[in-house]
Write a protein that holds these residues in place. Sequence first.
Motif, PDB file in Angstrom:
ATOM      1  N   CYS A  69       0.834  -1.206   0.000  1.00  0.00           N
ATOM      2  CA  CYS A  69       0.000   0.000   0.000  1.00  0.00           C
ATOM      3  C   CYS A  69       0.864   1.250   0.000  1.00  0.00           C
ATOM      4  N   THR A  70       0.377   2.296  -0.662  1.00  0.00           N
ATOM      5  CA  THR A  70       0.994   3.614  -0.632  1.00  0.00           C
ATOM      6  C   THR A  70      -0.067   4.616  -0.212  1.00  0.00           C
ATOM      7  N   CYS A  71       0.221   5.350   0.837  1.00  0.00           N
ATOM      8  CA  CYS A  71      -0.733   6.353   1.329  1.00  0.00           C
ATOM      9  C   CYS A  71      -0.783   7.506   0.324  1.00  0.00           C
ATOM     10  N   PRO A  72      -1.971   7.920  -0.110  1.00  0.00           N
ATOM     11  CA  PRO A  72      -2.063   9.024  -1.070  1.00  0.00           C
ATOM     12  C   PRO A  72      -1.710  10.384  -0.464  1.00  0.00           C
ATOM     13  N   LYS A  73      -1.771  10.489   0.854  1.00  0.00           N
ATOM     14  CA  LYS A  73      -1.507  11.768   1.500  1.00  0.00           C
ATOM     15  C   LYS A  73      -0.021  11.989   1.759  1.00  0.00           C
ATOM     16  N   CYS A  74       0.624  11.006   2.421  1.00  0.00           N
ATOM     17  CA  CYS A  74       2.026  11.202   2.817  1.00  0.00           C
ATOM     18  C   CYS A  74       3.000  10.347   2.006  1.00  0.00           C
ATOM     19  N   LYS A  75       2.484   9.529   1.098  1.00  0.00           N
ATOM     20  CA  LYS A  75       3.286   8.664   0.226  1.00  0.00           C
ATOM     21  C   LYS A  75       4.081   7.608   0.990  1.00  0.00           C
ATOM     22  N   ALA A  76       3.662   7.295   2.217  1.00  0.00           N
ATOM     23  CA  ALA A  76       4.326   6.221   2.981  1.00  0.00           C
ATOM     24  C   ALA A  76       3.939   4.884   2.379  1.00  0.00           C
ATOM     25  N   GLU A  77       4.882   3.965   2.325  1.00  0.00           N
ATOM     26  CA  GLU A  77       4.640   2.640   1.754  1.00  0.00           C
ATOM     27  C   GLU A  77       4.726   1.605   2.872  1.00  0.00           C
ATOM     28  N   PHE A  78       3.793   0.647   2.825  1.00  0.00           N
ATOM     29  CA  PHE A  78       3.762  -0.420   3.825  1.00  0.00           C
ATOM     30  C   PHE A  78       3.009  -1.599   3.254  1.00  0.00           C
ATOM     31  N   ASP A  79       3.192  -2.754   3.876  1.00  0.00           N
ATOM     32  CA  ASP A  79       2.509  -3.974   3.481  1.00  0.00           C
ATOM     33  C   ASP A  79       1.398  -4.263   4.477  1.00  0.00           C
ATOM     34  N   ARG A  80       0.293  -4.778   3.967  1.00  0.00           N
ATOM     35  CA  ARG A  80      -0.844  -5.068   4.843  1.00  0.00           C
ATOM     36  C   ARG A  80      -1.564  -6.297   4.311  1.00  0.00           C
ATOM     37  N   LYS A  81      -1.967  -7.184   5.228  1.00  0.00           N
ATOM     38  CA  LYS A  81      -2.745  -8.351   4.851  1.00  0.00           C
ATOM     39  C   LYS A  81      -4.220  -7.983   4.904  1.00  0.00           C
TER      40      LYS A  81
END
Length: 130
Positions: free
Chosen positions: A117-129
């Motif tokens: 996932c990439t947050c549209p606001k802060c562009k942080a990237e992370f994985d999520r199940k």
Amino acid sequence: MDWLKRFLSGRYGTDQLNIALIGVSITASFLVSFFRNPILTLVMNLPILVALWRMLSRNITKRQRENERFLQWGADLWAKHQIRKQHKKDRQLYFYMECPNCKQKLRLPRGKGKIHCTCPKCKAEFDRKT
């Protein structure tokens, strides 16, 4: 009757906040009828007294600001209710979560396994199940 006209001229009158206060007082009086408690009776009469004080106030601009804040609060409450209603409707198809970085609400599809996932606001990237 002229004394009444003179007394009421320049007074604020009623608005949506006063109507809500009167409604709260009527609802409270209905509830107090089941519980005979003098403290609850005082609490029941407090909103009606505040409404009466607001109606007879001569500080019209302050009463208008109070009413505007009440209407804004009501609009915010209604918007939150609509969002919760939409989330409840979508819960079989989507998973809602907050971005761990900026707390932005994100809507992810359900049943896709582990996704990037990439947050549209802060562009942080992370994985999520999901």
